[in-house]
Design a protein around this motif. Structure first.
Motif, PDB file in Angstrom:
ATOM      1  N   ALA A  74       0.849  -1.202   0.000  1.00  0.00           N
ATOM      2  CA  ALA A  74       0.000   0.000   0.000  1.00  0.00           C
ATOM      3  C   ALA A  74       0.886   1.254   0.000  1.00  0.00           C
ATOM      4  O   ALA A  74       0.625   2.219  -0.738  1.00  0.00           O
ATOM      5  CB  ALA A  74      -0.917  -0.001   1.218  1.00  0.00           C
ATOM      6  N   ARG A  75       1.945   1.241   0.818  1.00  0.00           N
ATOM      7  CA  ARG A  75       2.856   2.406   0.849  1.00  0.00           C
ATOM      8  C   ARG A  75       3.520   2.606  -0.509  1.00  0.00           C
ATOM      9  O   ARG A  75       3.656   3.729  -0.994  1.00  0.00           O
ATOM     10  CB  ARG A  75       3.925   2.207   1.932  1.00  0.00           C
ATOM     11  CG  ARG A  75       3.556   2.867   3.270  1.00  0.00           C
ATOM     12  CD  ARG A  75       4.735   2.918   4.205  1.00  0.00           C
ATOM     13  NE  ARG A  75       5.212   1.584   4.564  1.00  0.00           N
ATOM     14  CZ  ARG A  75       4.679   0.835   5.520  1.00  0.00           C
ATOM     15  NH1 ARG A  75       3.664   1.296   6.237  1.00  0.00           N
ATOM     16  NH2 ARG A  75       5.154  -0.365   5.783  1.00  0.00           N
ATOM     17  N   TRP A 109      -5.263  -5.694  -0.370  1.00  0.00           N
ATOM     18  CA  TRP A 109      -4.822  -5.328  -1.726  1.00  0.00           C
ATOM     19  C   TRP A 109      -5.818  -4.351  -2.346  1.00  0.00           C
ATOM     20  O   TRP A 109      -5.422  -3.359  -2.961  1.00  0.00           O
ATOM     21  CB  TRP A 109      -4.682  -6.569  -2.619  1.00  0.00           C
ATOM     22  CG  TRP A 109      -3.598  -7.521  -2.173  1.00  0.00           C
ATOM     23  CD1 TRP A 109      -2.495  -7.216  -1.425  1.00  0.00           C
ATOM     24  CD2 TRP A 109      -3.517  -8.933  -2.435  1.00  0.00           C
ATOM     25  NE1 TRP A 109      -1.734  -8.335  -1.207  1.00  0.00           N
ATOM     26  CE2 TRP A 109      -2.336  -9.408  -1.813  1.00  0.00           C
ATOM     27  CE3 TRP A 109      -4.315  -9.837  -3.131  1.00  0.00           C
ATOM     28  CZ2 TRP A 109      -1.941 -10.745  -1.878  1.00  0.00           C
ATOM     29  CZ3 TRP A 109      -3.925 -11.177  -3.194  1.00  0.00           C
ATOM     30  CH2 TRP A 109      -2.750 -11.615  -2.577  1.00  0.00           C
ATOM     31  N   VAL A 110      -7.101  -4.656  -2.178  1.00  0.00           N
ATOM     32  CA  VAL A 110      -8.129  -3.765  -2.746  1.00  0.00           C
ATOM     33  C   VAL A 110      -7.994  -2.374  -2.109  1.00  0.00           C
ATOM     34  O   VAL A 110      -8.022  -1.350  -2.802  1.00  0.00           O
ATOM     35  CB  VAL A 110      -9.554  -4.340  -2.529  1.00  0.00           C
ATOM     36  CG1 VAL A 110     -10.621  -3.325  -2.923  1.00  0.00           C
ATOM     37  CG2 VAL A 110      -9.733  -5.634  -3.330  1.00  0.00           C
ATOM     38  N   ALA A 111      -7.794  -2.353  -0.796  1.00  0.00           N
ATOM     39  CA  ALA A 111      -7.662  -1.055  -0.112  1.00  0.00           C
ATOM     40  C   ALA A 111      -6.425  -0.306  -0.618  1.00  0.00           C
ATOM     41  O   ALA A 111      -6.404   0.935  -0.648  1.00  0.00           O
ATOM     42  CB  ALA A 111      -7.570  -1.273   1.403  1.00  0.00           C
ATOM     43  N   GLY A 113      -5.491  -0.244  -3.612  1.00  0.00           N
ATOM     44  CA  GLY A 113      -5.768   0.275  -4.956  1.00  0.00           C
ATOM     45  C   GLY A 113      -5.651  -0.773  -6.049  1.00  0.00           C
ATOM     46  O   GLY A 113      -5.846  -0.472  -7.231  1.00  0.00           O
ATOM     47  N   VAL A 114      -5.331  -2.031  -5.670  1.00  0.00           N
ATOM     48  CA  VAL A 114      -5.246  -3.094  -6.677  1.00  0.00           C
ATOM     49  C   VAL A 114      -6.658  -3.396  -7.185  1.00  0.00           C
ATOM     50  O   VAL A 114      -7.589  -3.531  -6.388  1.00  0.00           O
ATOM     51  CB  VAL A 114      -4.611  -4.368  -6.052  1.00  0.00           C
ATOM     52  CG1 VAL A 114      -4.711  -5.560  -7.003  1.00  0.00           C
ATOM     53  CG2 VAL A 114      -3.160  -4.093  -5.655  1.00  0.00           C
ATOM     54  N   ASN A 115      -6.819  -3.473  -8.523  1.00  0.00           N
ATOM     55  CA  ASN A 115      -8.152  -3.819  -9.039  1.00  0.00           C
ATOM     56  C   ASN A 115      -8.106  -4.991 -10.015  1.00  0.00           C
ATOM     57  O   ASN A 115      -9.116  -5.365 -10.616  1.00  0.00           O
ATOM     58  CB  ASN A 115      -8.831  -2.603  -9.690  1.00  0.00           C
ATOM     59  CG  ASN A 115      -7.930  -1.909 -10.691  1.00  0.00           C
ATOM     60  OD1 ASN A 115      -7.039  -2.533 -11.268  1.00  0.00           O
ATOM     61  ND2 ASN A 115      -8.145  -0.615 -10.891  1.00  0.00           N
ATOM     62  N   ARG A 116      -6.913  -5.571 -10.171  1.00  0.00           N
ATOM     63  CA  ARG A 116      -6.772  -6.723 -11.084  1.00  0.00           C
ATOM     64  C   ARG A 116      -5.692  -7.630 -10.501  1.00  0.00           C
ATOM     65  O   ARG A 116      -4.637  -7.140 -10.084  1.00  0.00           O
ATOM     66  CB  ARG A 116      -6.370  -6.206 -12.467  1.00  0.00           C
ATOM     67  CG  ARG A 116      -6.251  -7.260 -13.538  1.00  0.00           C
ATOM     68  CD  ARG A 116      -6.024  -6.598 -14.929  1.00  0.00           C
ATOM     69  NE  ARG A 116      -5.987  -7.611 -15.960  1.00  0.00           N
ATOM     70  CZ  ARG A 116      -4.895  -8.283 -16.293  1.00  0.00           C
ATOM     71  NH1 ARG A 116      -3.736  -8.027 -15.705  1.00  0.00           N
ATOM     72  NH2 ARG A 116      -4.944  -9.201 -17.237  1.00  0.00           N
ATOM     73  N   VAL A 117      -5.975  -8.935 -10.471  1.00  0.00           N
ATOM     74  CA  VAL A 117      -4.974  -9.872  -9.934  1.00  0.00           C
ATOM     75  C   VAL A 117      -4.708 -10.933 -10.987  1.00  0.00           C
ATOM     76  O   VAL A 117      -5.628 -11.476 -11.610  1.00  0.00           O
ATOM     77  CB  VAL A 117      -5.459 -10.529  -8.621  1.00  0.00           C
ATOM     78  CG1 VAL A 117      -4.399 -11.504  -8.095  1.00  0.00           C
ATOM     79  CG2 VAL A 117      -5.733  -9.469  -7.559  1.00  0.00           C
ATOM     80  N   SER A 118      -3.422 -11.199 -11.204  1.00  0.00           N
ATOM     81  CA  SER A 118      -3.016 -12.239 -12.146  1.00  0.00           C
ATOM     82  C   SER A 118      -2.484 -13.410 -11.325  1.00  0.00           C
ATOM     83  O   SER A 118      -1.470 -13.285 -10.634  1.00  0.00           O
ATOM     84  CB  SER A 118      -1.935 -11.679 -13.070  1.00  0.00           C
ATOM     85  OG  SER A 118      -1.396 -12.706 -13.847  1.00  0.00           O
ATOM     86  N   LYS A 150     -14.753 -13.134  -5.342  1.00  0.00           N
ATOM     87  CA  LYS A 150     -15.821 -12.618  -4.459  1.00  0.00           C
ATOM     88  C   LYS A 150     -15.703 -11.123  -4.234  1.00  0.00           C
ATOM     89  O   LYS A 150     -16.664 -10.484  -3.813  1.00  0.00           O
ATOM     90  CB  LYS A 150     -15.751 -13.338  -3.110  1.00  0.00           C
ATOM     91  CG  LYS A 150     -16.391 -14.700  -3.172  1.00  0.00           C
ATOM     92  CD  LYS A 150     -16.498 -15.322  -1.793  1.00  0.00           C
ATOM     93  CE  LYS A 150     -17.169 -16.670  -1.878  1.00  0.00           C
ATOM     94  NZ  LYS A 150     -16.403 -17.708  -1.195  1.00  0.00           N
ATOM     95  N   ALA A 151     -14.496 -10.559  -4.460  1.00  0.00           N
ATOM     96  CA  ALA A 151     -14.344  -9.117  -4.215  1.00  0.00           C
ATOM     97  C   ALA A 151     -14.530  -8.316  -5.494  1.00  0.00           C
ATOM     98  O   ALA A 151     -14.303  -7.103  -5.506  1.00  0.00           O
ATOM     99  CB  ALA A 151     -12.960  -8.847  -3.627  1.00  0.00           C
TER     100      ALA A 151
END
Ligand SMILES: C[S@@+](CC[C@H](N)C(=O)[O-])C[C@H]1O[C@@H](n2cnc3c(N)ncnc32)[C@H](O)[C@@H]1O
Ligand code: SF4
Length: 376
Positions: A74-75, A109-111, A113-118, A150-151
């Motif tokens: 996140a940092r 991860w979502v918090a 700012g991640v919006n896509r995971v591979s 689910k997220a």
């Protein structure tokens, strides 16, 4: 207006090294804090170069980015956002190994700012996974995809074709399962055994465990058909996506859109130059701590190289490239027989010329190396 640029960040730490992998990775994470601090310094050095650009993709690749503690990630993302002007709605991808995926980490991860995971699924067969030293089993891969789905994250997954012990049938099952698993993007890589000495030796000693080239080719064509049947488009040699869900960041590589590359061994294309950082972790960190960007390669791209890149990178895409680009290159080339071979490739159905563009057919993709290496 200029196309929006991207940022790639290499996070090299892994719990163990998989049998086939030749990426720059380290299984000793004692330098991780220094490494993250070095990345922030590199971002500060690059900030002036980013002036005048807008950014719409960030790719956290590895290595195993999912192994980096979520608050550190996140940092890092927030530092990068403060240095580079990312647009709202930018694609932010994190590469994750299935064994790292938990509900808590996903939420962190979502918090961040991640919006896509591979996700590195590689296979849904326990024997195939164990044969290359993967730390997850098929149930772990299923759990990871389910947890992430689910997220509402955009989901991509990698499969490898040609794993030891794999059959055409087991690979078909892997593809079918993935296509039904709620992912919107699939990457299929042919196992490159020459990337690891142990793998090369195993293939020499026990060739019966490996699919023949012919079986691999058939399995690959069958995979394409199964994915097409499930609504995926084959938009790049190794990549399939549901319409509109192509990897925004990766497409920049094939369309020669500027991307910065931060981290050990990271490559970038920026201001008509191809640059790469050093591949030694300690050297990367030490040079940044001394105030230098640890660049190992810095080549200007000549107009001739740019024309060649537009062809060899563009032909990787399902959409191909404008026919005049290919044909002008061929007309000016000293490569013996290239013009005649081009006609043969069209006639043999490896390339198709349609609506002013040239592109590979599905069968052509299988022989693309032989075609592309002629554009020198
Ligand atoms: C940069 S790697 C890292 C991904 C992540 N750490 C993992 O292991 O799932 C990205 C992908 O490259 C592919 N890959 C790595 N080495 C390969 C090889 N020798 N042959 C074919 N595919 C390979 C795998 O599918 C892997 O998921
Ligand atoms: S495949 Fe992934 S987890 Fe395995 S060594 Fe390579 S980067 Fe690390």
């Amino acid at each position: 207006m200029k196309a929006a640029a991207g940022v790639y960040v290499h996070l090299p730490y892994c719990r163990s090294r998989c049998g086939y992998c030749a990426f720059v990775v380290s299984t000793d994470d004692s330098s991780r804090d220094d490494y993250l601090a070095a990345l922030v310094r590199e971002a500060a050095i690059l900030e002036p170069e980013a002036e005048g650009f807008r950014f719409d993709s960030l790719y956290l690749g590895g290595g195993t980015p999912s192994l980096v503690p979520a608050d550190d990630l996140a940092r890092l993302v927030s530092e990068l956002r403060s240095r580079f002007p990312f647009e709202d709605g930018s694609e932010v991808t994190l590469e994750a190994n299935p064994e790292d995926v938990t509900g808590d980490r996903r939420d962190a991860w979502v918090a961040a700012g991640v919006n896509r995971v591979s996700v590195g699924v590689q296979s849904f067969d326990d024997g195939e996974l164990a044969a290359v030293g993967r730390r997850h089993d098929a149930a772990g891969a299923r759990r990871a995809l389910d947890t992430l789905g689910k997220a509402g994250l955009a989901l991509s997954a990698d499969l490898i074709l040609g794993l030891p012990g794999q059959t055409r049938e087991s690979f078909r099952r892997n593809v079918e399962e993935l296509a039904r698993a709620g992912v919107e993007h699939v990457s299929i890589y042919l196992l490159e055994t020459d990337k690891s000495r142990a793998m090369e030796e195993d293939q020499r000693a026990r060739p019966d465990r490996y699919l023949s080239d012919g079986d691999q080719a058939d399995a690959w064509l069958e995979a394409g058909e199964a994915l097409a049947h499930r609504g995926f488009e084959h938009y790049e040699i190794s990549n399939w996506a549901r319409p509109g869900r192509e990897a925004r960041h990766n497409v920049k590589y094939w369309t020669r859109t500027p991307t910065l590359g931060l981290g050990v061994s990271a490559h970038e294309f920026w201001s008509d130059r191809r640059r790469a950082n050093v591949s030694a972790l300690a050297q990367y960190v030490n040079r940044l701590f001394a105030g230098d960007r640890p660049v190992a390669l810095d080549d200007p791209v000549s107009p001739e190289t740019a024309a060649r890149e537009r062809i060899v990178l563009g032909l990787r895409l399902g959409a191909g490239v404008p026919a005049p680009e290919v044909e002008t290159w061929i007309a000016g080339s000293d490569e013996p027989l290239l013009a005649a071979d081009y006609e043969d490739w069209l006639e043999a159905g490896l390339l198709r010329r349609e609506n002013g563009r040239v592109r590979f057919t599905e069968r052509g993709f299988l022989l693309s190396n032989e075609v592309l290496c002629r554009f020198v």
